[in-house]
Design a protein around this motif. Structure first.
Motif: not given
Length: 156
Positions: A82-108
């Protein structure tokens, strides 16, 4: 409140304070921490770590890390981690990385991937520059997928 928010079974998102809480890391069975910041700490738990050295600035090039991070999250999940992605506030940078993952590997699509992350952590809000990079990435992922499906068809 300290918490790691569940995006998928193998992907969590949070702020730095929660991600560096060893109790939470162990409770949620985290095996990889992706720290999307230049200055935030890593947890002291014995887990894999990966730093994406960017500030929450619309001019930062986070795009160049999308594939590497998405593939790391995917690889960890395939091994049962399991991976946790984080940045200072968990709002912008970490969210962007999570969205990129979902687009690439979950076909969203970008919209659907963002909704999944937003449901997991309602405060997420990629800055304008990161959103534009995600729009570009969505097109790149689509092009790659269509050229892969064409090349899998074999000769005409």
């Amino acid at each position: 409140m300290l918490q790691l928010c569940k995006v998928t079974e193998s992907l969590l998102i949070s702020n730095a304070r929660s991600a560096c809480n060893d109790e939470l890391i162990q409770k949620d069975a985290v095996t990889l921490c992706i720290n999307v910041s230049k200055q935030q700490a890593f947890p002291s738990s014995p887990v894999g770590t990966f730093r994406v050295p960017v500030y929450d600035d619309p001019n930062e090039d986070l795009h160049k890390y999308f594939d590497r991070c998405a593939d790391a999250i995917h690889g960890e999940a395939k091994q049962g981690g399991r991976t946790v992605v984080y940045c200072k506030n968990g709002r912008s940078r970490s969210a962007t990385i999570c969205v990129a993952y979902l687009m690439k590997h979950r076909d969203l699509s970008l919209t659907d991937a963002f909704q999944v992350v937003k449901c997991a952590r309602p405060v997420v809000e990629p800055n304008q520059g990161f959103w534009a990079q995600l729009e570009r990435y969505e097109q790149e992922v689509k092009i790659r997928k269509s050229s892969n499906s064409r090349s899998n068809l074999g000769p005409p």
